[in-house]
Design an enzyme around this catalytic site. Structure first.
Site, PDB file in Angstrom:
ATOM      1  N   THR A 130      -5.825 -33.865  17.123  1.00  0.00           N
ATOM      2  CA  THR A 130      -6.444 -34.353  15.889  1.00  0.00           C
ATOM      3  C   THR A 130      -7.941 -34.061  15.920  1.00  0.00           C
ATOM      4  O   THR A 130      -8.631 -34.433  16.871  1.00  0.00           O
ATOM      5  CB  THR A 130      -6.213 -35.871  15.744  1.00  0.00           C
ATOM      6  OG1 THR A 130      -4.829 -36.087  15.488  1.00  0.00           O
ATOM      7  CG2 THR A 130      -7.017 -36.456  14.589  1.00  0.00           C
ATOM      8  N   GLN A 137       2.808 -29.347  13.643  1.00  0.00           N
ATOM      9  CA  GLN A 137       3.323 -30.656  14.046  1.00  0.00           C
ATOM     10  C   GLN A 137       3.451 -31.564  12.822  1.00  0.00           C
ATOM     11  O   GLN A 137       2.456 -31.876  12.152  1.00  0.00           O
ATOM     12  CB  GLN A 137       2.426 -31.315  15.094  1.00  0.00           C
ATOM     13  CG  GLN A 137       3.166 -32.491  15.730  1.00  0.00           C
ATOM     14  CD  GLN A 137       2.291 -33.349  16.620  1.00  0.00           C
ATOM     15  OE1 GLN A 137       1.209 -33.753  16.216  1.00  0.00           O
ATOM     16  NE2 GLN A 137       2.765 -33.651  17.805  1.00  0.00           N
ATOM     17  N   HIS A 191       6.898 -34.796  15.409  1.00  0.00           N
ATOM     18  CA  HIS A 191       6.107 -35.719  16.232  1.00  0.00           C
ATOM     19  C   HIS A 191       6.857 -37.047  16.351  1.00  0.00           C
ATOM     20  O   HIS A 191       6.910 -37.817  15.393  1.00  0.00           O
ATOM     21  CB  HIS A 191       4.743 -35.921  15.567  1.00  0.00           C
ATOM     22  CG  HIS A 191       3.720 -36.599  16.430  1.00  0.00           C
ATOM     23  ND1 HIS A 191       4.035 -37.252  17.609  1.00  0.00           N
ATOM     24  CD2 HIS A 191       2.367 -36.713  16.291  1.00  0.00           C
ATOM     25  CE1 HIS A 191       2.915 -37.736  18.139  1.00  0.00           C
ATOM     26  NE2 HIS A 191       1.901 -37.427  17.358  1.00  0.00           N
ATOM     27  N   ARG A 224       8.427 -33.787  20.043  1.00  0.00           N
ATOM     28  CA  ARG A 224       7.514 -34.357  21.042  1.00  0.00           C
ATOM     29  C   ARG A 224       7.821 -35.825  21.272  1.00  0.00           C
ATOM     30  O   ARG A 224       7.944 -36.600  20.311  1.00  0.00           O
ATOM     31  CB  ARG A 224       6.067 -34.204  20.571  1.00  0.00           C
ATOM     32  CG  ARG A 224       5.063 -34.487  21.684  1.00  0.00           C
ATOM     33  CD  ARG A 224       3.647 -34.145  21.249  1.00  0.00           C
ATOM     34  NE  ARG A 224       2.869 -33.653  22.383  1.00  0.00           N
ATOM     35  CZ  ARG A 224       1.635 -34.055  22.663  1.00  0.00           C
ATOM     36  NH1 ARG A 224       1.028 -34.938  21.914  1.00  0.00           N
ATOM     37  NH2 ARG A 224       0.984 -33.569  23.701  1.00  0.00           N
ATOM     38  N   GLY A 237      -4.877 -29.780  26.212  1.00  0.00           N
ATOM     39  CA  GLY A 237      -5.523 -30.292  25.012  1.00  0.00           C
ATOM     40  C   GLY A 237      -7.021 -30.183  25.106  1.00  0.00           C
ATOM     41  O   GLY A 237      -7.640 -29.256  24.594  1.00  0.00           O
ATOM     42  N   ARG A 238      -7.623 -31.154  25.804  1.00  0.00           N
ATOM     43  CA  ARG A 238      -9.095 -31.199  25.858  1.00  0.00           C
ATOM     44  C   ARG A 238      -9.692 -29.897  26.380  1.00  0.00           C
ATOM     45  O   ARG A 238     -10.737 -29.464  25.909  1.00  0.00           O
ATOM     46  CB  ARG A 238      -9.547 -32.372  26.731  1.00  0.00           C
ATOM     47  CG  ARG A 238      -9.215 -33.715  26.100  1.00  0.00           C
ATOM     48  CD  ARG A 238      -9.531 -34.868  27.033  1.00  0.00           C
ATOM     49  NE  ARG A 238     -10.962 -34.960  27.268  1.00  0.00           N
ATOM     50  CZ  ARG A 238     -11.626 -36.112  27.317  1.00  0.00           C
ATOM     51  NH1 ARG A 238     -10.989 -37.257  27.157  1.00  0.00           N
ATOM     52  NH2 ARG A 238     -12.907 -36.127  27.563  1.00  0.00           N
TER      53      ARG A 238
HETATM   54  C1  PHB Z   1      -5.233 -39.387  16.972  1.00  0.00           C
HETATM   55  O1  PHB Z   1      -5.541 -39.044  15.826  1.00  0.00           O
HETATM   56  O2  PHB Z   1      -5.980 -40.044  17.676  1.00  0.00           O
HETATM   57  C2  PHB Z   1      -3.935 -38.990  17.496  1.00  0.00           C
HETATM   58  C3  PHB Z   1      -3.091 -38.285  16.679  1.00  0.00           C
HETATM   59  C4  PHB Z   1      -1.856 -37.921  17.148  1.00  0.00           C
HETATM   60  C5  PHB Z   1      -1.483 -38.267  18.421  1.00  0.00           C
HETATM   61  C6  PHB Z   1      -2.324 -38.964  19.235  1.00  0.00           C
HETATM   62  C7  PHB Z   1      -3.565 -39.337  18.766  1.00  0.00           C
HETATM   63  O3  PHB Z   1      -0.284 -37.937  18.862  1.00  0.00           O
END
Ligand code: PHB
Length: 392
Positions: A32, A106, A187, A239, A334-335
Site C-alpha cells: 500500500t 491484488q 487478498h 494470499r 516488500g520493503r
Molecule cells: C495497509 O494499507 O497498511 C495494508 C494494506 C494491505 C495489507 C496490509 C496493510 O495487506
C-alpha cells in the site's frame, strides 16, 4: 569487483508460474502506497512509473486495490470499480509490460477495517459480525492530510448480501482483465474481509458462513471459484496470513483452520498460494523464528500441493536458505523493493541496498516513491525517471 557466481542459487533459477515463465524467484510483494490520483482513487502515470521501475521482479503483485467503494479502508488507495480506474491501471500494465515485467492485481475488500467517511453515503463498514476492531482508521482529514480516527463498530452482513460481495470481486476481476493485468491475487490475509470470515474471533455467525472452519472458509472459496471463472484458475493466486495478528485478528485454532484451507485449496489448481510469513518479525530482527511459526509454514507447505510464495523479512541469505530447504518456491520482498527498484540485480551482485524511508510509505508524490536510485543511476549512467512534474 568480480560478479558472484549465482548459477547454482535457487533464487536465480527460472520458474514456471501458471502460463508464465519467470526468470528467477524474486517477487515484489503487494505494498500500500496511498498515491492514487484524486478524486476517484485513480492510478496515474506516476504509479505507472513506480511499477515500471520495478519490472525486473519475477512477478509484481500490485498494491491492494479495492473492488468497490465499500471495500476501501484507507485514504488514497486505488480502486478497480470505475472506468477511470481501469484506464489508469492500463497505464500501469502497459508500462510494466513495456519494461519486460509481469503484474497481477491484488483484489481487496477491507470489511471492518474502514470508516464511515470512506464508505458510500457514510454508511457503516461491513463485516461477518458486528465486532469493532481495536486501533484506528487512516482517513483524509478536514485539511486534506491523513488522519487517524477510531474504528466504528461494523454492521454484520446479512446472508443474502453475500452473493453481492462475491460479485464485487467478480467485477474487480473482470476490470483487471480489461486493464491488461496478467492475473489476480485474492487478498484473504491481514485481517481484511475474507480473513474476518476465516478467523473465529471476528466471525460469530450462526449460519452457513460461521462456526465450523468449512463454513468460515466458504466465502473465500466462493470468491476463488467465481474469480477463476473470469481468469482461469492458473492466473489466480490467493494470499493468507496464518497466525497473523495485524488488524486485531485471531483464531482459536489456527493450525486446524489454515491446514483445512491449504488442503482444500490444492484442488483449485490456482497459480499460487501466497503466505505472509508468520516468522517475519523474527527474520526482520535477525533472530531464530519461534517453532510455532516455522511449523505453520511447514504445515501449509505439506497440505498445499501447488506453488507457494512466502513474503516477509527475507534477505538474500534467508531467501536462498528457505528455498533450499524446500519451504517455498518463490520469495516475495516488500520493503526492500520500495527502496530498491532493481532489487533482483542488487541481490545477484550482493550490492548494498538503499534504506527505505517509512515517512514516505503512505501518501505524497514522487519523493520516497520513484526517486530511489538503481545501481545504473548510482553510477550516473541513467537519469532517475519521473521525479519531475511531467507525470501529472
Ligand atoms: C495497509 O494499507 O497498511 C495494508 C494494506 C494491505 C495489507 C496490509 C496493510 O495487506
Amino acid at each position: 569487483m568480480p560478479t558472484p557466481d549465482t548459477s547454482d542459487e535457487l533464487l536465480f533459477q527460472p520458474f514456471k508460474l501458471g502460463p508464465y515463465a519467470l526468470p528467477h524467484r524474486i517477487v515484489m510483494a503487494p505494498l500500500t502506497r496511498s498515491r492514487a490520483r484524486q478524486p476517484g482513487n485513480v492510478p496515474s502515470a506516476l504509479n505507472a512509473c513506480y511499477y515500471a521501475q520495478r519490472a525486473a521482479a519475477a512477478l509484481i503483485i500490485s498494491e491492494a486495490t479495492q473492488v468497490s467503494m465499500q471495500g476501501q479502508g484507507y485514504a488514497w488507495t486505488p480502486g478497480i470499480h470505475s472506468r477511470e480506474q481501469v484506464e489508469g491501471w492500463r497505464l500501469v500494465t502497459d508500462a510494466v509490460h513495456q519494461a519486460g515485467g509481469r503484474i497481477f492485481m491484488q483484489l481487496w475488500h477491507v470489511g471492518r477495517i474502514s470508516h464511515p467517511s470512506l464508505q458510500p453515503d457514510n454508511m457503516l463498514p461491513v463485516s461477518p459480525s458486528a465486532i469493532k476492531p481495536a486501533g484506528q482508521a487512516f482517513i483524509e482529514g478536514e485539511n486534506g492530510q491523513g488522519e487517524l480516527v477510531p474504528f466504528a463498530t461494523p454492521r454484520a452482513l446479512e446472508i443474502d448480501e453475500l452473493p453481492y460481495l462475491v460479485q464485487q470481486y467478480v467485477r474487480g476481476a473482470r476490470n483487471a482483465l480489461r486493464a491488461g493485468f496478467d492475473g489476480v491475487e485474492v487478498h484473504a490475509a491481514n485481517g481484511y474481509l475474507l480473513d474476518q470470515f476465516i478467523n473465529s474471533r471476528t466471525n460469530h455467525r450462526h449460519d452457513r458462513y460461521g462456526g465450523a472452519v468449512e463454513n468460515r472458509a466458504r466465502l473465500l472459496f466462493e470468491v476463488l471459484e467465481a474469480v477463476s471463472e473470469v481468469w482461469g484458475p492458473d492466473r489466480v493466486g490467493v494470499r493468507l496470513s496464518p497466525l497473523g495478528t495485524f488488524n486485531d485478528i485471531d483464531d482459536e485454532d489456527p493450525e486446524t483452520t489454515f491446514a483445512h484451507i491449504a488442503a482444500s485449496l490444492s484442488s483449485y489448481r490456482l497459480a499460487y498460494l501466497h503466505l505472509v510469513n508468520p516468522a517475519m518479525a523474527a527474520l526482520d530482527k535477525g533472530i531464530e523464528p519461534d517453532s510455532r511459526s516455522v511449523a505453520m509454514v511447514e504445515r501449509m507447505r505439506e497440505k498445499y500441493t501447488g506453488t507457494l510464495i512466502i513474503a516477509g523479512g527475507f534477505d538474500h541469505d534467508t531467501a536462498q536458505q528457505w528455498l533450499k530447504q524446500g519451504r517455498a518456491d518463490l520469495i516475495a520482498f516488500g520493503r526492500k523493493f520500495i527502496a530498491n527498484p532493481d532489487l533482483p540485480e542488487r541481490l545477484r551482485l550482493r550490492a548494498s541496498l538503499n534504506k527505505d524511508d517509512p515517512a514516505t510509505f503512505y501518501g505524497g508524490e514522487a519523493k520516497g516513491y520513484t526517486d530511489y536510485p538503481s545501481l545504473a543511476q548510482d553510477r550516473g549512467e541513467l537519469p532517475i525517471p519521473c521525479v519531475d512534474e511531467s507525470w501529472r
